[in-house]
Design a protein around this motif. Structure first.
Motif, PDB file in Angstrom:
ATOM      1  N   ALA A   1       0.802  -1.129  -0.004  1.00 35.89           N
ATOM      2  CA  ALA A   1       0.078   0.020  -0.024  1.00 35.89           C
ATOM      3  C   ALA A   1       0.865   1.360  -0.221  1.00 35.89           C
ATOM      4  O   ALA A   1       0.353   2.323  -0.186  1.00 35.89           O
ATOM      5  CB  ALA A   1      -0.886  -0.147   1.307  1.00 35.89           C
ATOM      6  N   GLY A   2       2.226   1.099   0.153  1.00 35.85           N
ATOM      7  CA  GLY A   2       3.048   2.249   0.288  1.00 35.85           C
ATOM      8  C   GLY A   2       2.755   3.035   1.543  1.00 35.85           C
ATOM      9  O   GLY A   2       2.617   4.314   1.850  1.00 35.85           O
ATOM     10  N   SER A   3       2.426   2.339   2.676  1.00 38.18           N
ATOM     11  CA  SER A   3       1.995   3.092   4.150  1.00 38.18           C
ATOM     12  C   SER A   3       3.101   2.791   4.967  1.00 38.18           C
ATOM     13  O   SER A   3       3.489   1.865   5.462  1.00 38.18           O
ATOM     14  CB  SER A   3       0.870   2.246   4.537  1.00 38.18           C
ATOM     15  OG  SER A   3       0.570   2.754   5.973  1.00 38.18           O
ATOM     16  N   ILE A   4       3.684   4.201   5.455  1.00 35.68           N
ATOM     17  CA  ILE A   4       4.937   4.266   6.309  1.00 35.68           C
ATOM     18  C   ILE A   4       4.338   3.616   7.391  1.00 35.68           C
ATOM     19  O   ILE A   4       4.961   3.314   8.507  1.00 35.68           O
ATOM     20  CB  ILE A   4       5.640   5.494   6.406  1.00 35.68           C
ATOM     21  CG1 ILE A   4       6.780   5.413   7.098  1.00 35.68           C
ATOM     22  CG2 ILE A   4       4.648   6.601   6.419  1.00 35.68           C
ATOM     23  CD1 ILE A   4       7.740   4.403   6.951  1.00 35.68           C
ATOM     24  N   ALA A   5       3.102   4.246   7.981  1.00 34.53           N
ATOM     25  CA  ALA A   5       2.715   3.960   9.392  1.00 34.53           C
ATOM     26  C   ALA A   5       2.362   2.357   9.521  1.00 34.53           C
ATOM     27  O   ALA A   5       2.800   2.083  10.688  1.00 34.53           O
ATOM     28  CB  ALA A   5       1.242   4.575   9.535  1.00 34.53           C
TER      29      ALA A   5
END
Length: 210
Positions: free
Chosen positions: A43-47
């Motif tokens: 998803a490209g989610s750093i969190a």
């Protein structure tokens, strides 16, 4: 009134319960870390990636406590404390390194406006953690206080902190998933950075105590 033998048997039973709880915590964190990092990259989610990295560090802390509980009565207390302090410093440094990575990626995504894809899988992972972690916390607190283990009680509080971290993750991913507020993911990453740095600082200070 319990006899000395019964008290000893009860303590041994509690230590075994503590070990089972730590095995469960480590196993869960490893699975959670793998899923979070994989779906976070997709998803490209750093969190979500940061949440997975935190789970890895929590696993390392769990391994330290497993060693402490397994070595109970087999080595001197001085030896236990010496090795634990070294291990805690290693864990603290790991928190700092991972926190720096999450901070860099969060700021970079905000600056270049790199928009992550909505991640329903990430929301589900955080939701499960929000259920599992408080249950583990209560059991660890009960056993830790019964055997007088400050290490197990401290680990229980760390497990509860993971539940609070799940709330930040759900908010970040949820706002992006429901309303397209992509900035919420990076902001959640910044919250995770603060958490990682705080945990690292506390671990380092505890390891420095005589």
């Amino acid at each position: 009134m319990e006899t000395m033998e019964q008290q000893t048997e009860n303590m041994e039973r509690l230590y075994k319960q503590g070990l089972r709880l730590e095995y469960l915590t480590v196993g869960y964190n490893i699975v959670e870390a793998a899923l979070s990092i994989v779906f976070g990259h997709i998803a490209g989610s750093i969190a979500l990636v940061g949440f997975g990295l935190d789970s890895i560090v929590e696993s390392l802390s769990g391994f330290v406590l497993i060693w402490r509980l397994r070595m109970h009565g087999k080595v001197s207390e001085e030896e236990e404390e010496r090795v634990e302090h070294r291990a805690m410093r290693f864990v603290a440094l790991t928190f700092f390194v991972l926190g720096a990575y999450v901070l860099y990626q969060s700021v970079r995504k905000l600056v270049i406006r790199e928009i992550p894809d909505p991640s329903l899988a990430g929301i589900l992972i955080a939701a499960v953690s929000l259920i599992v972690m408080p249950l583990l916390t209560l059991r660890k607190l009960k056993v830790g206080r019964a055997i007088g283990s400050e290490a197990l009680v401290a680990d229980a509080k760390e497990t509860m902190a993971c539940a609070f971290l799940s709330v930040a993750l759900i908010l970040g991913l949820g706002l992006n998933f429901l309303f397209g507020l992509w900035q919420a993911d990076a902001v959640a990453g910044l919250v995770i950075f603060v958490f990682l740095f705080r945990e690292g600082w506390e671990s380092w200070n505890e390891a420095s105590e005589p």
